[in-house]
Design a protein around this motif. Structure first.
Motif, PDB file in Angstrom:
ATOM      1  N   MET A   1       0.842  -1.204   0.000  1.00 24.67           N
ATOM      2  CA  MET A   1       0.000   0.000   0.000  1.00 24.67           C
ATOM      3  C   MET A   1       0.878   1.255   0.000  1.00 24.67           C
ATOM      4  SD  MET A   1      -3.258  -0.649  -0.001  1.00 24.67           S
ATOM      5  CE  MET A   1      -3.976   0.796   0.757  1.00 24.67           C
ATOM      6  N   PRO A   2       0.466   2.286  -0.776  1.00 22.40           N
ATOM      7  CA  PRO A   2       1.223   3.539  -0.758  1.00 22.40           C
ATOM      8  C   PRO A   2       1.264   4.133   0.644  1.00 22.40           C
ATOM      9  CG  PRO A   2      -0.335   3.493  -2.587  1.00 22.40           C
ATOM     10  CD  PRO A   2      -0.645   2.312  -1.734  1.00 22.40           C
ATOM     11  N   VAL A   3       2.381   4.754   0.985  1.00 21.00           N
ATOM     12  CA  VAL A   3       2.544   5.368   2.296  1.00 21.00           C
ATOM     13  C   VAL A   3       1.960   6.772   2.271  1.00 21.00           C
ATOM     14  CG1 VAL A   3       4.208   6.192   4.011  1.00 21.00           C
ATOM     15  CG2 VAL A   3       4.595   4.026   2.819  1.00 21.00           C
ATOM     16  N   LYS A   4       1.126   7.088   3.251  1.00 22.46           N
ATOM     17  CA  LYS A   4       0.566   8.423   3.387  1.00 22.46           C
ATOM     18  C   LYS A   4       1.268   9.142   4.531  1.00 22.46           C
ATOM     19  CE  LYS A   4      -2.534   7.568   0.215  1.00 22.46           C
ATOM     20  NZ  LYS A   4      -2.411   8.165  -1.133  1.00 22.46           N
ATOM     21  N   ALA A   5       1.604  10.390   4.305  1.00 22.51           N
ATOM     22  CA  ALA A   5       2.237  11.180   5.364  1.00 22.51           C
ATOM     23  C   ALA A   5       1.254  11.382   6.506  1.00 22.51           C
ATOM     24  CB  ALA A   5       2.701  12.525   4.813  1.00 22.51           C
ATOM     25  N   ARG A   6       1.783  11.496   7.716  1.00 15.72           N
ATOM     26  CA  ARG A   6       0.953  11.684   8.900  1.00 15.72           C
ATOM     27  C   ARG A   6       1.486  12.866   9.701  1.00 15.72           C
ATOM     28  NH1 ARG A   6       2.591   6.700   8.615  1.00 15.72           N
ATOM     29  NH2 ARG A   6       3.918   6.835  10.468  1.00 15.72           N
ATOM     30  N   LYS A   7       0.622  13.382  10.560  1.00 15.01           N
ATOM     31  CA  LYS A   7       1.024  14.477  11.439  1.00 15.01           C
ATOM     32  C   LYS A   7       1.872  13.902  12.567  1.00 15.01           C
ATOM     33  CE  LYS A   7      -1.356  17.733   9.342  1.00 15.01           C
ATOM     34  NZ  LYS A   7      -0.690  18.832   8.633  1.00 15.01           N
ATOM     35  N   LEU A   8       3.158  14.162  12.535  1.00 18.15           N
ATOM     36  CA  LEU A   8       4.061  13.657  13.568  1.00 18.15           C
ATOM     37  C   LEU A   8       4.480  14.753  14.543  1.00 18.15           C
ATOM     38  CD1 LEU A   8       6.366  11.302  11.463  1.00 18.15           C
ATOM     39  CD2 LEU A   8       4.316  10.733  12.766  1.00 18.15           C
ATOM     40  N   LEU A   9       4.088  15.991  14.265  1.00 20.62           N
ATOM     41  CA  LEU A   9       4.386  17.114  15.146  1.00 20.62           C
ATOM     42  C   LEU A   9       3.082  17.807  15.517  1.00 20.62           C
ATOM     43  CD1 LEU A   9       7.402  18.749  13.252  1.00 20.62           C
ATOM     44  CD2 LEU A   9       7.540  17.402  15.352  1.00 20.62           C
ATOM     45  N   SER A  10       2.957  18.205  16.783  1.00 24.69           N
ATOM     46  CA  SER A  10       1.813  18.996  17.193  1.00 24.69           C
ATOM     47  C   SER A  10       1.925  20.390  16.583  1.00 24.69           C
ATOM     48  CB  SER A  10       1.749  19.092  18.717  1.00 24.69           C
ATOM     49  OG  SER A  10       2.837  19.882  19.203  1.00 24.69           O
ATOM     50  N   LEU A  11       0.856  21.173  16.704  1.00 24.32           N
ATOM     51  CA  LEU A  11       0.893  22.534  16.167  1.00 24.32           C
ATOM     52  C   LEU A  11       2.000  23.354  16.819  1.00 24.32           C
ATOM     53  CD1 LEU A  11      -2.915  23.411  15.886  1.00 24.32           C
ATOM     54  CD2 LEU A  11      -1.330  22.912  14.031  1.00 24.32           C
ATOM     55  N   GLN A  12       2.163  23.203  18.144  1.00 24.08           N
ATOM     56  CA  GLN A  12       3.203  23.952  18.835  1.00 24.08           C
ATOM     57  C   GLN A  12       4.592  23.464  18.441  1.00 24.08           C
ATOM     58  OE1 GLN A  12       2.554  26.732  20.884  1.00 24.08           O
ATOM     59  NE2 GLN A  12       4.742  26.963  20.437  1.00 24.08           N
ATOM     60  N   GLU A  13       4.753  22.145  18.317  1.00 31.98           N
ATOM     61  CA  GLU A  13       6.041  21.596  17.882  1.00 31.98           C
ATOM     62  C   GLU A  13       6.369  22.043  16.464  1.00 31.98           C
ATOM     63  OE1 GLU A  13       6.278  17.378  20.361  1.00 31.98           O
ATOM     64  OE2 GLU A  13       5.104  17.513  18.523  1.00 31.98           O
ATOM     65  N   THR A  14       5.348  22.117  15.624  1.00 33.39           N
ATOM     66  CA  THR A  14       5.549  22.605  14.257  1.00 33.39           C
ATOM     67  C   THR A  14       6.077  24.029  14.269  1.00 33.39           C
ATOM     68  OG1 THR A  14       3.828  21.164  13.316  1.00 33.39           O
ATOM     69  CG2 THR A  14       4.375  23.176  12.096  1.00 33.39           C
ATOM     70  N   GLN A  15       5.431  24.892  15.049  1.00 33.87           N
ATOM     71  CA  GLN A  15       5.862  26.288  15.124  1.00 33.87           C
ATOM     72  C   GLN A  15       7.272  26.399  15.681  1.00 33.87           C
ATOM     73  OE1 GLN A  15       3.113  29.028  17.055  1.00 33.87           O
ATOM     74  NE2 GLN A  15       4.806  30.262  17.816  1.00 33.87           N
ATOM     75  N   ASP A  16       7.555  25.682  16.774  1.00 38.65           N
ATOM     76  CA  ASP A  16       8.872  25.777  17.414  1.00 38.65           C
ATOM     77  C   ASP A  16       9.977  25.237  16.511  1.00 38.65           C
ATOM     78  OD1 ASP A  16       7.724  26.870  19.689  1.00 38.65           O
ATOM     79  OD2 ASP A  16       7.529  24.947  20.710  1.00 38.65           O
ATOM     80  N   SER A  17       9.716  24.116  15.845  1.00 39.62           N
ATOM     81  CA  SER A  17      10.743  23.525  14.988  1.00 39.62           C
ATOM     82  C   SER A  17      11.010  24.387  13.760  1.00 39.62           C
ATOM     83  CB  SER A  17      10.342  22.108  14.559  1.00 39.62           C
ATOM     84  OG  SER A  17       9.140  22.109  13.803  1.00 39.62           O
ATOM     85  N   LEU A  18       9.963  25.004  13.210  1.00 39.52           N
ATOM     86  CA  LEU A  18      10.153  25.873  12.043  1.00 39.52           C
ATOM     87  C   LEU A  18      10.872  27.168  12.422  1.00 39.52           C
ATOM     88  CD1 LEU A  18       6.798  25.412  10.096  1.00 39.52           C
ATOM     89  CD2 LEU A  18       9.071  24.654   9.401  1.00 39.52           C
ATOM     90  N   GLU A  19      10.636  27.662  13.631  1.00 43.40           N
ATOM     91  CA  GLU A  19      11.372  28.844  14.094  1.00 43.40           C
ATOM     92  C   GLU A  19      12.856  28.517  14.219  1.00 43.40           C
ATOM     93  OE1 GLU A  19       9.581  30.135  17.732  1.00 43.40           O
ATOM     94  OE2 GLU A  19       7.952  31.210  16.731  1.00 43.40           O
ATOM     95  N   MET A  20      13.168  27.355  14.750  1.00 37.88           N
ATOM     96  CA  MET A  20      14.559  26.934  14.879  1.00 37.88           C
ATOM     97  C   MET A  20      15.192  26.756  13.499  1.00 37.88           C
ATOM     98  SD  MET A  20      17.021  26.054  16.968  1.00 37.88           S
ATOM     99  CE  MET A  20      18.444  24.964  17.200  1.00 37.88           C
ATOM    100  N   LEU A  21      14.462  26.116  12.596  1.00 33.32           N
ATOM    101  CA  LEU A  21      14.960  25.896  11.240  1.00 33.32           C
ATOM    102  C   LEU A  21      15.217  27.224  10.531  1.00 33.32           C
ATOM    103  CD1 LEU A  21      15.491  23.658   9.059  1.00 33.32           C
ATOM    104  CD2 LEU A  21      13.158  24.095   8.267  1.00 33.32           C
ATOM    105  N   SER A  22      14.275  28.149  10.654  1.00 33.88           N
ATOM    106  CA  SER A  22      14.416  29.451  10.014  1.00 33.88           C
ATOM    107  C   SER A  22      15.623  30.197  10.558  1.00 33.88           C
ATOM    108  CB  SER A  22      13.145  30.281  10.246  1.00 33.88           C
ATOM    109  OG  SER A  22      13.278  31.572   9.709  1.00 33.88           O
ATOM    110  N   TYR A  23      15.886  30.021  11.851  1.00 33.29           N
ATOM    111  CA  TYR A  23      16.990  30.738  12.472  1.00 33.29           C
ATOM    112  C   TYR A  23      18.342  30.229  11.978  1.00 33.29           C
ATOM    113  CZ  TYR A  23      20.149  32.799  15.795  1.00 33.29           C
ATOM    114  OH  TYR A  23      21.191  33.490  16.344  1.00 33.29           O
ATOM    115  N   PHE A  24      18.600  28.917  12.112  1.00 30.83           N
ATOM    116  CA  PHE A  24      19.954  28.467  11.788  1.00 30.83           C
ATOM    117  C   PHE A  24      20.222  28.357  10.299  1.00 30.83           C
ATOM    118  CE2 PHE A  24      18.255  24.007  12.394  1.00 30.83           C
ATOM    119  CZ  PHE A  24      18.641  23.460  11.181  1.00 30.83           C
TER     120      PHE A  24
END
Length: 347
Positions: A1-24
């Motif tokens: 079966m084809p693999v479907k992406a899933r939500k592995l980060l909460s909304l807050q984790e998404t925001q925090d991780s993207l802020e870190m990514l944008s910074y470095f």
């Protein structure tokens, strides 16, 4: 079966991780990205949401005559829910360095990369909106191709491997943090950055990759290992109870290794970081040469003196008995492993 992406980060984790990514990566700095003034940059999470929505929908309609609150430049025409995700992505992708090929030596989340490549392949950003019927037909063909190629066995294996690696990394960091908090209900986190200056000059070390004596990863490891060894040998004096490393790279091509030290605290006294034994150990390694730079980090969740005090302490101080500790620990974890959901340094 084809693999479907899933939500592995909460909304807050998404925001925090993207802020870190944008910074470095410096992706949040318009000085490094030639975005037109009239285009608002779109977060990778919007690409992810749009790609996952496309995987599960049969209806590719972008416009509707039913008022949705999101108008278009066409009279009495509004964006559908899919259109509200699609149009910002289509307008953004030719300017987004993660999507347009500007960012080198990194691998993007496969589903996001596949979406960006397909939208650009069908030239949707250049299609304009002079004729919404024509544009919607072109988008429908593009989205259908996205789904067909995204359901192949090869792509499913690539996506599955990406998601599994991320989950394993997250689980490993969570286990590490469990050990830390069991050893020390009160602790501090300090990081230093070991960075190669690969983007400036033509040093022999940074010449043609096929003629290098060492890879960039090996160069960084050679610089980092003496630091780790020295700190760990002195752990009884400096109270370091754990060390992590995180690979980073920025838009201009400078690759880094962030060394992250977890320090056990007995009391809540506010200490001057430069007076600590750990600082004295690390300071001897701080340098700025023509090939590399080693210095104290500047991320508030893992460095002192970056932001105003919170509850009488720097934000890199963690006390499990203090109020508000849960979201701060969640942010720290998102900074440690969350960025690997979006992109990873090659090699």
């Amino acid at each position: 079966m084809p693999v479907k992406a899933r939500k592995l980060l909460s909304l807050q984790e998404t925001q925090d991780s993207l802020e870190m990514l944008s910074y470095f990566t410096k992706a949040g700095n318009r000085g490094y990205i030639p975005y037109p003034a009239y285009i608002q940059p779109v977060a990778l999470s919007v690409y992810d949401n749009f790609a996952q929505k496309l995987q599960s929908t049969k209806n590719h309609k972008l416009f509707t005559h039913s008022p949705t609150g999101i108008p278009t430049e066409f009279p009495n025409l509004y964006l559908t829910k899919l259109g509200q995700l699609a149009i910002p992505v289509i307008r953004d992708c030719m300017n987004n360095p993660f999507i347009n090929g500007q960012f080198k030596k990194m691998t993007l989340h496969p589903l996001i990369a596949h979406l960006g490549e397909t939208v650009i392949k069908y030239q949707l950003p250049a299609g304009g909106f002079l004729n919404h019927d024509y544009f919607e037909q072109a988008a429908d063909v593009c989205f259908a191709d996205f789904k067909v190629r995204g359901n192949t066995n090869q792509f499913s294996r690539i996506l599955s491997s990406w998601l599994t690696t991320f989950k394993n990394s997250a689980n490993a960091i969570n286990r590490f943090m469990d050990i830390i908090v069991n050893k020390a209900p009160i602790f501090e986190v300090h990081s230093i950055v070991v960075q190669l200056k690969t983007s400036v000059g033509n040093m022999p070390q940074f010449g043609e990759e096929n003629f290098r004596d060492q890879s960039e990863a090996e160069m960084l490891e050679e610089l980092a290992q003496p630091i780790i060894k020295k700190v760990w040998q002195n752990k009884n004096a400096n109270n370091v109870i754990g060390i992590l490393s995180k690979d980073e790279i920025d838009l201009i091509g400078d690759r880094s290794k962030r060394l992250i030290f977890f320090v056990k605290k007995e009391f809540s006294d506010l200490e001057n970081w430069t007076d600590t034994i750990l600082y004295q150990t690390l300071y001897q390694f701080f340098e700025n040469t023509i090939t590399h730079h080693i210095n104290y980090g500047d991320i508030a969740s893992m460095n002192a003196g970056i932001m105003p005090l919170f509850q009488g302490q720097h934000l890199n101080y963690y006390d499990l008995n203090q109020s508000g500790i849960a979201p701060r620990l969640s942010m720290l974890k998102a900074h440690l492993y969350g960025t690997d959901y979006w992109m990873r340094v090659d090699g």
